[in-house]
Motif scaffolding. Structure first.
Motif, PDB file in Angstrom:
ATOM      1  N   ASP A   1     -29.145 -30.561 -57.190  1.00 44.72           N
ATOM      2  CA  ASP A   1     -29.154 -30.807 -59.090  1.00 44.72           C
ATOM      3  C   ASP A   1     -28.086 -30.684 -60.325  1.00 44.72           C
ATOM      4  O   ASP A   1     -28.308 -32.004 -60.911  1.00 44.72           O
ATOM      5  N   LEU A   2     -27.016 -29.629 -59.313  1.00 45.59           N
ATOM      6  CA  LEU A   2     -25.600 -29.676 -60.303  1.00 45.59           C
ATOM      7  C   LEU A   2     -24.524 -30.891 -59.824  1.00 45.59           C
ATOM      8  O   LEU A   2     -23.715 -31.145 -60.575  1.00 45.59           O
ATOM      9  N   ALA A   3     -24.922 -32.130 -58.641  1.00 47.43           N
ATOM     10  CA  ALA A   3     -23.705 -32.970 -57.919  1.00 47.43           C
ATOM     11  C   ALA A   3     -23.688 -33.592 -59.599  1.00 47.43           C
ATOM     12  O   ALA A   3     -24.858 -34.825 -60.024  1.00 47.43           O
ATOM     13  N   THR A   4     -23.048 -34.605 -59.187  1.00 42.81           N
ATOM     14  CA  THR A   4     -22.398 -35.885 -60.113  1.00 42.81           C
ATOM     15  C   THR A   4     -23.249 -37.096 -59.200  1.00 42.81           C
ATOM     16  O   THR A   4     -23.956 -36.709 -58.243  1.00 42.81           O
ATOM     17  N   GLU A   5     -23.605 -38.231 -59.859  1.00 41.27           N
ATOM     18  CA  GLU A   5     -24.513 -39.561 -59.874  1.00 41.27           C
ATOM     19  C   GLU A   5     -23.892 -40.085 -58.107  1.00 41.27           C
ATOM     20  O   GLU A   5     -24.697 -39.880 -56.838  1.00 41.27           O
ATOM     21  N   ASP A   6     -23.145 -39.899 -57.759  1.00 42.93           N
ATOM     22  CA  ASP A   6     -21.850 -40.057 -57.003  1.00 42.93           C
ATOM     23  C   ASP A   6     -22.293 -39.988 -55.673  1.00 42.93           C
ATOM     24  O   ASP A   6     -22.877 -39.972 -54.525  1.00 42.93           O
ATOM     25  N   GLU A   7     -22.387 -38.343 -55.966  1.00 45.85           N
ATOM     26  CA  GLU A   7     -22.465 -37.084 -54.333  1.00 45.85           C
ATOM     27  C   GLU A   7     -23.805 -37.236 -54.624  1.00 45.85           C
ATOM     28  O   GLU A   7     -24.247 -37.257 -53.056  1.00 45.85           O
ATOM     29  N   LYS A   8     -25.202 -37.392 -55.410  1.00 40.27           N
ATOM     30  CA  LYS A   8     -26.236 -37.577 -55.071  1.00 40.27           C
ATOM     31  C   LYS A   8     -26.232 -38.508 -54.430  1.00 40.27           C
ATOM     32  O   LYS A   8     -27.923 -38.372 -53.391  1.00 40.27           O
ATOM     33  N   VAL A   9     -26.360 -39.605 -54.615  1.00 37.81           N
ATOM     34  CA  VAL A   9     -26.129 -40.382 -53.672  1.00 37.81           C
ATOM     35  C   VAL A   9     -25.663 -40.494 -52.107  1.00 37.81           C
ATOM     36  O   VAL A   9     -26.433 -41.101 -51.657  1.00 37.81           O
ATOM     37  N   GLN A  10     -24.009 -39.920 -52.108  1.00 40.94           N
ATOM     38  CA  GLN A  10     -24.252 -39.935 -50.685  1.00 40.94           C
ATOM     39  C   GLN A  10     -25.498 -39.069 -50.119  1.00 40.94           C
ATOM     40  O   GLN A  10     -25.423 -39.156 -48.814  1.00 40.94           O
ATOM     41  N   ARG A  11     -25.519 -37.650 -50.949  1.00 43.58           N
ATOM     42  CA  ARG A  11     -26.651 -36.802 -50.323  1.00 43.58           C
ATOM     43  C   ARG A  11     -27.863 -37.621 -49.807  1.00 43.58           C
ATOM     44  O   ARG A  11     -28.086 -36.424 -49.053  1.00 43.58           O
ATOM     45  N   GLU A  12     -28.120 -38.504 -50.722  1.00 44.75           N
ATOM     46  CA  GLU A  12     -29.637 -39.308 -49.843  1.00 44.75           C
ATOM     47  C   GLU A  12     -29.412 -39.569 -49.262  1.00 44.75           C
ATOM     48  O   GLU A  12     -30.452 -40.352 -48.348  1.00 44.75           O
ATOM     49  N   ASN A  13     -28.568 -40.432 -49.251  1.00 46.17           N
ATOM     50  CA  ASN A  13     -28.362 -41.572 -47.505  1.00 46.17           C
ATOM     51  C   ASN A  13     -27.890 -40.460 -46.366  1.00 46.17           C
ATOM     52  O   ASN A  13     -29.083 -40.970 -45.686  1.00 46.17           O
ATOM     53  N   ARG A  14     -27.229 -39.772 -46.545  1.00 46.34           N
ATOM     54  CA  ARG A  14     -27.004 -38.997 -44.468  1.00 46.34           C
ATOM     55  C   ARG A  14     -28.683 -38.094 -45.488  1.00 46.34           C
ATOM     56  O   ARG A  14     -28.924 -37.987 -43.988  1.00 46.34           O
ATOM     57  N   LEU A  15     -29.384 -37.642 -45.864  1.00 42.03           N
ATOM     58  CA  LEU A  15     -30.423 -36.940 -45.935  1.00 42.03           C
ATOM     59  C   LEU A  15     -31.795 -37.900 -45.731  1.00 42.03           C
ATOM     60  O   LEU A  15     -32.938 -38.069 -44.554  1.00 42.03           O
ATOM     61  N   ASN A  16     -32.142 -39.287 -45.812  1.00 41.52           N
ATOM     62  CA  ASN A  16     -32.747 -40.582 -45.209  1.00 41.52           C
ATOM     63  C   ASN A  16     -32.037 -40.934 -44.168  1.00 41.52           C
ATOM     64  O   ASN A  16     -32.473 -40.594 -43.142  1.00 41.52           O
ATOM     65  N   LEU A  17     -30.892 -40.449 -43.330  1.00 45.17           N
ATOM     66  CA  LEU A  17     -30.371 -40.602 -42.111  1.00 45.17           C
ATOM     67  C   LEU A  17     -30.853 -39.947 -41.209  1.00 45.17           C
ATOM     68  O   LEU A  17     -31.483 -39.614 -39.747  1.00 45.17           O
ATOM     69  N   VAL A  18     -31.665 -38.614 -42.171  1.00 49.54           N
ATOM     70  CA  VAL A  18     -31.057 -36.920 -40.965  1.00 49.54           C
ATOM     71  C   VAL A  18     -32.856 -37.419 -41.303  1.00 49.54           C
ATOM     72  O   VAL A  18     -33.681 -36.924 -39.762  1.00 49.54           O
ATOM     73  N   LEU A  19     -33.431 -37.804 -41.697  1.00 45.97           N
ATOM     74  CA  LEU A  19     -35.079 -37.410 -41.904  1.00 45.97           C
ATOM     75  C   LEU A  19     -35.880 -38.191 -40.878  1.00 45.97           C
ATOM     76  O   LEU A  19     -36.897 -38.567 -40.941  1.00 45.97           O
ATOM     77  N   LYS A  20     -35.422 -39.624 -41.428  1.00 52.09           N
ATOM     78  CA  LYS A  20     -35.671 -40.458 -40.543  1.00 52.09           C
ATOM     79  C   LYS A  20     -35.602 -40.463 -39.572  1.00 52.09           C
ATOM     80  O   LYS A  20     -36.386 -40.787 -38.014  1.00 52.09           O
ATOM     81  N   ASN A  21     -34.537 -40.169 -38.328  1.00 52.84           N
ATOM     82  CA  ASN A  21     -34.276 -40.343 -37.231  1.00 52.84           C
ATOM     83  C   ASN A  21     -34.314 -38.868 -36.432  1.00 52.84           C
ATOM     84  O   ASN A  21     -34.170 -38.727 -34.867  1.00 52.84           O
ATOM     85  N   VAL A  22     -35.191 -37.461 -37.354  1.00 54.25           N
ATOM     86  CA  VAL A  22     -35.267 -36.592 -36.461  1.00 54.25           C
ATOM     87  C   VAL A  22     -36.557 -36.809 -35.517  1.00 54.25           C
ATOM     88  O   VAL A  22     -37.659 -37.039 -35.706  1.00 54.25           O
TER      89      VAL A  22
END
Length: 77
Positions: A56-77
Motif C-alpha cells: 500500500d505504501l509502494a510507488t505506482e511503478d513499484e506496485k506494477v512491478q510487484r503485481e507482475n511478479r505476484l502474477n508470475l509466482v501465483l500462476k506458476n505454483v
C-alpha cells in the motif's frame, strides 16, 4: 525491497494478504485463493510475503512491478 532472514509461514502470508487485499487489483483474489489451498516451499512463501509487505505504501511503478511478479509466482505454483 530489503532481504529478510525470517521465514514466513502460510498464516503470515494470509495475514499480510488480508492487510493488503484492498490495495491489490481485484483480479488477484482468485489467484490468492488458489495459492492458499496448496503447499509451497519456504522460498515461495517468503517471496509472496515480501511482495505484499508495505504494498500500500509502494510507488505506482513499484506496485506494477510487484503485481507482475505476484502474477508470475501465483500462476506458476
Amino acid at each position: 525491497m530489503s532481504e529478510c532472514k525470517l521465514d514466513h509461514s502460510l498464516e503470515d502470508v494470509k495475514l499480510k494478504y488480508g492487510q493488503q487485499k484492498e490495495f491489490l487489483p481485484n483480479s488477484m483474489a482468485p489467484l490468492f485463493e488458489a495459492f492458499f489451498n496448496e503447499e509451497h516451499t519456504q522460498d515461495i512463501l517468503n517471496e509472496v510475503f515480501h511482495l505484499l509487505k508495505k504494498y500500500d505504501l509502494a510507488t505506482e511503478d513499484e506496485k506494477v512491478q510487484r503485481e507482475n511478479r505476484l502474477n508470475l509466482v501465483l500462476k506458476n505454483v
